[in-house]
Design a protein around this motif. Structure first.
Motif, short mmCIF file in Angstrom:
data_model
loop_
_atom_site.label_atom_id
_atom_site.label_comp_id
_atom_site.label_asym_id
_atom_site.label_seq_id
_atom_site.Cartn_x
_atom_site.Cartn_y
_atom_site.Cartn_z
N MET A 1 0.97 -1.35 -0.02
CA MET A 1 -0.06 -0.08 0.05
C MET A 1 0.76 1.30 -0.02
O MET A 1 1.99 1.17 0.59
CB MET A 1 -0.86 -0.10 1.29
CG MET A 1 -2.05 1.10 1.24
SD MET A 1 -3.09 0.96 2.58
CE MET A 1 -4.10 -0.42 1.99
N ALA A 30 6.46 4.48 -0.54
CA ALA A 30 6.22 3.47 -1.51
C ALA A 30 7.22 2.40 -1.36
O ALA A 30 8.46 2.88 -1.74
CB ALA A 30 5.86 4.19 -2.92
N ARG A 137 7.50 0.68 -7.73
CA ARG A 137 6.30 1.30 -8.53
C ARG A 137 6.16 2.59 -8.68
O ARG A 137 5.14 3.25 -8.89
CB ARG A 137 5.19 0.57 -7.48
CG ARG A 137 4.64 -0.79 -7.57
CD ARG A 137 3.51 -1.19 -7.04
NE ARG A 137 3.87 -0.95 -5.28
CZ ARG A 137 2.84 -0.81 -4.40
NH1 ARG A 137 1.30 -1.08 -5.05
NH2 ARG A 137 3.11 -0.67 -3.27
N CYS A 138 7.19 3.39 -8.41
CA CYS A 138 7.23 4.87 -8.57
C CYS A 138 8.50 5.33 -9.34
O CYS A 138 9.55 4.71 -9.23
CB CYS A 138 7.35 5.37 -7.23
SG CYS A 138 7.20 7.05 -7.23
N LEU A 178 2.81 6.80 -10.13
CA LEU A 178 2.80 5.56 -9.19
C LEU A 178 1.94 4.41 -10.02
O LEU A 178 0.91 4.36 -10.41
CB LEU A 178 1.86 5.95 -7.94
CG LEU A 178 2.31 7.09 -7.24
CD1 LEU A 178 1.43 7.47 -6.00
CD2 LEU A 178 3.79 6.89 -6.69
N GLU A 179 2.53 3.26 -9.95
CA GLU A 179 1.82 2.18 -10.66
C GLU A 179 1.06 1.36 -9.52
O GLU A 179 1.44 0.75 -8.80
CB GLU A 179 2.94 1.26 -11.32
CG GLU A 179 3.93 1.86 -12.36
CD GLU A 179 5.12 0.99 -12.66
OE1 GLU A 179 4.64 -0.06 -13.46
OE2 GLU A 179 6.23 1.51 -12.67
N LEU A 180 -0.37 1.47 -10.03
CA LEU A 180 -1.22 0.77 -9.16
C LEU A 180 -2.15 -0.27 -9.69
O LEU A 180 -1.78 -0.59 -10.91
CB LEU A 180 -2.46 1.94 -8.83
CG LEU A 180 -1.97 3.29 -8.05
CD1 LEU A 180 -3.34 4.31 -8.05
CD2 LEU A 180 -1.26 3.14 -6.88
N LYS A 181 -2.97 -1.10 -9.11
CA LYS A 181 -3.52 -2.17 -9.62
C LYS A 181 -4.44 -1.79 -10.89
O LYS A 181 -4.53 -2.61 -11.66
CB LYS A 181 -4.44 -3.01 -8.47
CG LYS A 181 -3.69 -3.61 -7.26
CD LYS A 181 -4.13 -4.25 -6.51
CE LYS A 181 -3.52 -5.00 -5.45
NZ LYS A 181 -4.52 -5.32 -4.26
N ASP A 182 -5.24 -0.69 -10.85
CA ASP A 182 -6.18 -0.18 -11.74
C ASP A 182 -5.66 0.64 -12.72
O ASP A 182 -6.45 1.30 -13.41
CB ASP A 182 -7.38 0.28 -10.87
CG ASP A 182 -7.22 1.57 -10.27
OD1 ASP A 182 -5.97 1.89 -10.11
OD2 ASP A 182 -8.22 2.38 -9.71
N ALA A 185 -1.22 6.55 -11.11
CA ALA A 185 -1.55 7.70 -10.68
C ALA A 185 -0.46 8.85 -10.54
O ALA A 185 0.75 8.46 -10.93
CB ALA A 185 -1.88 7.51 -9.00
N LEU A 275 -3.21 4.18 -1.33
CA LEU A 275 -3.36 3.59 -2.68
C LEU A 275 -2.98 2.42 -2.88
O LEU A 275 -1.93 1.93 -2.27
CB LEU A 275 -2.90 4.53 -3.82
CG LEU A 275 -3.58 6.15 -3.64
CD1 LEU A 275 -2.63 6.89 -4.82
CD2 LEU A 275 -4.88 6.24 -4.05
N GLU A 276 -3.69 1.48 -3.76
CA GLU A 276 -2.76 0.09 -4.06
C GLU A 276 -2.85 -0.23 -5.30
O GLU A 276 -3.51 0.33 -6.32
CB GLU A 276 -3.77 -1.00 -3.21
CG GLU A 276 -3.53 -0.94 -1.77
CD GLU A 276 -4.48 -2.18 -1.21
OE1 GLU A 276 -3.98 -2.90 -0.81
OE2 GLU A 276 -5.75 -1.90 -1.12
#
Length: 276
Positions: A1, A30, A137-138, A178-182, A185, A275-276
């Motif tokens: 998260m 992150a 992821r960033c 930011l690389e999220l599941k959906d 961002a 965020l996830e």
């Protein structure tokens, strides 16, 4: 998260006792890495660190979105409190930035420090030419081609060069991705190159849609037509969540809040996102 904590903003949130100022600063946690994105305009970020349990020495990487004072001038005060993180800046960060006023006057809008001073506050400086990966992821991204001609930069923003005062193209501006599941961002400072230009370029680079934007989108003072066009294009690109800050403008926030297809909020100092 991933946690995004608003360290400084134009206004405070529900957490009382914090200091607000015209500026922006986020702490992004992150993948076990603490990223300071922007530093505000003055002492507020350093003061709020204590109340928000953020030790400046705990920051691993500082990313400065651009060199305007309200995003970078708080850095020396954080350095006084122990900030010694690797720093990522965009190309042309140290160009002199000004804002044109009335009667031929100009206000200095720069960060207030030079490259030598920055070198005394950080173990290393990375100049971002396009992409700098910060965590799994960033990333920090810069270099945003103009895709929407109507996303113009206000003429009052200029910079001093060897050729004299010229329009500022904000070539130094960068954002966090930011690389999220959906989807993706974007964490933005002011989005001077145009929030749509940034969203579309990042989406093209990653092959994934930008679904959330957090930060300043610089629509304050823009006409209603441009704001509504921007909202429509953001939705078409896949953006569904907006947290508008700092320079976004009350009218833009109002229009987004009234749109049933976008979840829109505001992050005051002390407010967090997970965020996830």
């Amino acid at each position: 998260m991933i946690r995004i904590l608003t360290l400084v903003e134009n206004q405070t949130g529900a957490r009382k006792g914090l200091e607000a100022e015209h500026g922006l600063s986020f702490v992004v946690d992150a993948d076990g890495v603490r990223i300071l994105f922007d530093c505000g305009a003055g002492r507020a970020a350093a003061k709020n660190c204590r109340l928000l349990n953020v030790a400046p020495a705990s920051v691993d990487v500082t990313v400065l979105s651009h060199s305007h004072y309200d995003h970078a001038a708080g850095l020396p005060f954080l350095a006084e409190r122990g900030l010694r993180a690797e720093t990522v800046i965009g190309e042309h960060f140290f160009e002199e930035k000004y804002g044109a006023g009335e009667g031929g006057t100009f206000a200095y809008l720069g960060c207030g420090f030079d490259e030598d001073s920055l070198g005394t506050w950080t173990p290393s400086v990375t100049v971002n030419g396009r992409t700098v990966r910060l965590t799994a992821r960033c990333t920090a991204e810069t270099g945003f081609p103009r895709r929407f001609s109507w996303e113009t930069i206000p003429a009052r923003f200029v910079k001093r060069t060897a050729q004299g005062l010229v329009p500022d193209d904000f070539a130094d501006e960068q954002c966090l991705v930011l690389e999220l599941k959906d989807g993706l961002a974007l964490v933005t400072g002011c989005s001077h190159p145009g929030i749509l230009n940034m969203v579309m370029e990042v989406g093209a680079r990653y092959g994934r849609p930008v679904t959330a934007v957090i930060g300043g989108i610089h629509l304050k003072g823009s006409g209603e037509e441009r704001i509504r066009n921007t909202v429509q294009e953001l939705k078409a690109a896949g953006v569904r969540r907006m947290w508008c800050n700092h320079c976004s403008g009350a009218e833009a926030e109002k229009i987004m809040r009234e749109d049933p297809e976008i979840c829109c909020g505001h992050l005051g100092a002390g407010d967090c996102l997970f965020l996830e």
